[in-house]
Design a protein around this motif. Structure first.
Motif, PDB file in Angstrom:
ATOM      1  N   LEU A  33       6.131   7.935  -8.077  1.00  0.00           N
ATOM      2  CA  LEU A  33       6.237   7.515  -6.679  1.00  0.00           C
ATOM      3  C   LEU A  33       7.356   8.292  -6.004  1.00  0.00           C
ATOM      4  CD1 LEU A  33       5.741   3.646  -6.581  1.00  0.00           C
ATOM      5  CD2 LEU A  33       4.236   5.419  -5.688  1.00  0.00           C
TER       6      LEU A  33
ATOM      7  N   THR B 118       5.287   6.960   1.632  1.00  0.00           N
ATOM      8  CA  THR B 118       5.258   6.836   0.178  1.00  0.00           C
ATOM      9  C   THR B 118       4.067   7.602  -0.364  1.00  0.00           C
ATOM     10  OG1 THR B 118       6.350   4.685   0.239  1.00  0.00           O
ATOM     11  CG2 THR B 118       5.121   5.211  -1.758  1.00  0.00           C
TER      12      THR B 118
ATOM     13  N   LEU C  43      12.037   9.044   3.360  1.00  0.00           N
ATOM     14  CA  LEU C  43      12.576   8.245   4.458  1.00  0.00           C
ATOM     15  C   LEU C  43      13.256   9.170   5.447  1.00  0.00           C
ATOM     16  CD1 LEU C  43      13.303   5.416   5.670  1.00  0.00           C
ATOM     17  CD2 LEU C  43      15.367   5.496   4.243  1.00  0.00           C
TER      18      LEU C  43
ATOM     19  N   ARG D  65      14.484  -0.489   5.996  1.00  0.00           N
ATOM     20  CA  ARG D  65      13.226   0.139   5.585  1.00  0.00           C
ATOM     21  C   ARG D  65      13.195   0.365   4.070  1.00  0.00           C
ATOM     22  NH1 ARG D  65       9.164   0.138   8.751  1.00  0.00           N
ATOM     23  NH2 ARG D  65      10.112   1.357  10.371  1.00  0.00           N
ATOM     24  N   ALA D  66      14.333   0.682   3.468  1.00  0.00           N
ATOM     25  CA  ALA D  66      14.387   0.964   2.027  1.00  0.00           C
ATOM     26  C   ALA D  66      14.481  -0.300   1.168  1.00  0.00           C
ATOM     27  CB  ALA D  66      15.577   1.871   1.723  1.00  0.00           C
TER      28      ALA D  66
ATOM     29  N   VAL E 122      13.383   2.313  -7.094  1.00  0.00           N
ATOM     30  CA  VAL E 122      13.557   3.740  -7.363  1.00  0.00           C
ATOM     31  C   VAL E 122      14.569   3.957  -8.474  1.00  0.00           C
ATOM     32  CG1 VAL E 122      12.917   4.443  -5.023  1.00  0.00           C
ATOM     33  CG2 VAL E 122      15.306   4.009  -5.550  1.00  0.00           C
TER      34      VAL E 122
ATOM     35  N   LEU F  96       9.059   5.664   6.903  1.00  0.00           N
ATOM     36  CA  LEU F  96       8.977   5.720   5.443  1.00  0.00           C
ATOM     37  C   LEU F  96       7.570   6.135   5.049  1.00  0.00           C
ATOM     38  CD1 LEU F  96      10.183   5.093   2.605  1.00  0.00           C
ATOM     39  CD2 LEU F  96       9.311   2.757   2.904  1.00  0.00           C
TER      40      LEU F  96
ATOM     41  N   LEU G 105      13.680   8.004  -3.989  1.00  0.00           N
ATOM     42  CA  LEU G 105      13.795   7.888  -2.540  1.00  0.00           C
ATOM     43  C   LEU G 105      14.507   9.148  -2.062  1.00  0.00           C
ATOM     44  CD1 LEU G 105      13.768   6.432   0.229  1.00  0.00           C
ATOM     45  CD2 LEU G 105      15.956   5.384  -0.443  1.00  0.00           C
TER      46      LEU G 105
ATOM     47  N   HIS H 173       9.199   8.347  -2.321  1.00  0.00           N
ATOM     48  CA  HIS H 173       9.409   7.709  -1.022  1.00  0.00           C
ATOM     49  C   HIS H 173      10.215   8.672  -0.162  1.00  0.00           C
ATOM     50  CE1 HIS H 173       8.149   3.900  -2.828  1.00  0.00           C
ATOM     51  NE2 HIS H 173       8.995   4.157  -3.822  1.00  0.00           N
TER      52      HIS H 173
ATOM     53  N   LEU I 274      12.376  -1.189  -2.233  1.00  0.00           N
ATOM     54  CA  LEU I 274      11.840  -0.029  -2.946  1.00  0.00           C
ATOM     55  C   LEU I 274      12.458   0.034  -4.335  1.00  0.00           C
ATOM     56  CD1 LEU I 274      11.941   2.818  -0.250  1.00  0.00           C
ATOM     57  CD2 LEU I 274       9.989   1.412  -0.933  1.00  0.00           C
TER      58      LEU I 274
END
Length: 189
Positions: free
Chosen positions: A6, A171, A10, A40-41, A46, A169, A136, A8, A44
């Motif tokens: 994944l 992903t 931002l 927003r984060a 990470v 954001l 991220l 992300h 998440l």
């Protein structure tokens, strides 16, 4: 097939110099812009946090990392496109024909003394190859679009048609196999 990673992406929060072409020109992020990125984060999961070296992205990444007890890896390959002579100027102050040619084809018509689109995508492609764990990346709209071009094989026109406001954001689920590059999992704006 190996498991996907994944990624992300931002976009930094609103800078103090909003409304100008901020490539390499550095501008502090506003308090609200910082808060928007932290919000927003939230949630998440990470293993790593990476940031552009420009303060508007770095401040957001460092605040997010501090809240999680993590460090930040600073990577200048995630910088915004260098707008050269236009950097730090409002679009209304730039020759409209030159600016329009740039927006239509940024590789053939880069800003005076600025960076070509292909240079941005090349450096972001190299940065993407180094991401092997859920990450991220706090970066800029241009670098996010370059990642889409690299990982999803989007054309420049396709990537520039995606609205990426401050604190957006994106992903992606990224596979390392050449036959499957990436899948967009979500876009939050």
């Amino acid at each position: 097939m190996s498991a996907p990673v994944l990624l992300h992406l931002l976009r930094h929060g609103a800078p103090e110099l909003a409304g100008t072409l901020l490539g390499r020109t550095d501008s502090a992020v506003t308090a609200q812009g910082l808060a928007d990125c932290v919000s927003r984060a939230a949630g998440l999961d990470v293993a790593a946090i990476v940031s552009s070296d420009l303060i508007r992205a770095r401040a957001c990444a460092e605040t997010i990392a501090q809240d999680r007890g993590r460090g930040v890896t600073i990577d200048p390959r995630w910088r915004e496109l260098d707008f050269g002579a236009w950097d730090g100027h409002a679009p209304a102050t730039i020759d409209p024909a030159a600016l329009s040619a740039f927006w239509d084809d940024p590789d053939a018509n880069p800003p005076p003394a600025g960076e070509r689109w292909s240079s941005l995508t090349a450096r972001v492609a190299l940065a993407c190859r180094d991401l092997t764990v859920p990450t991220l990346v706090v970066t800029h709209a241009g670098a996010m679009r370059a990642a889409l071009a690299t990982l999803c094989c989007f054309s420049q026109a396709q990537t520039w048609s995606i609205d990426l406001p401050y604190a957006a954001l994106l992903t992606l689920r990224v596979w390392r196999e050449p036959s499957v590059a990436a899948q967009i999992v979500g876009l939050a704006t």
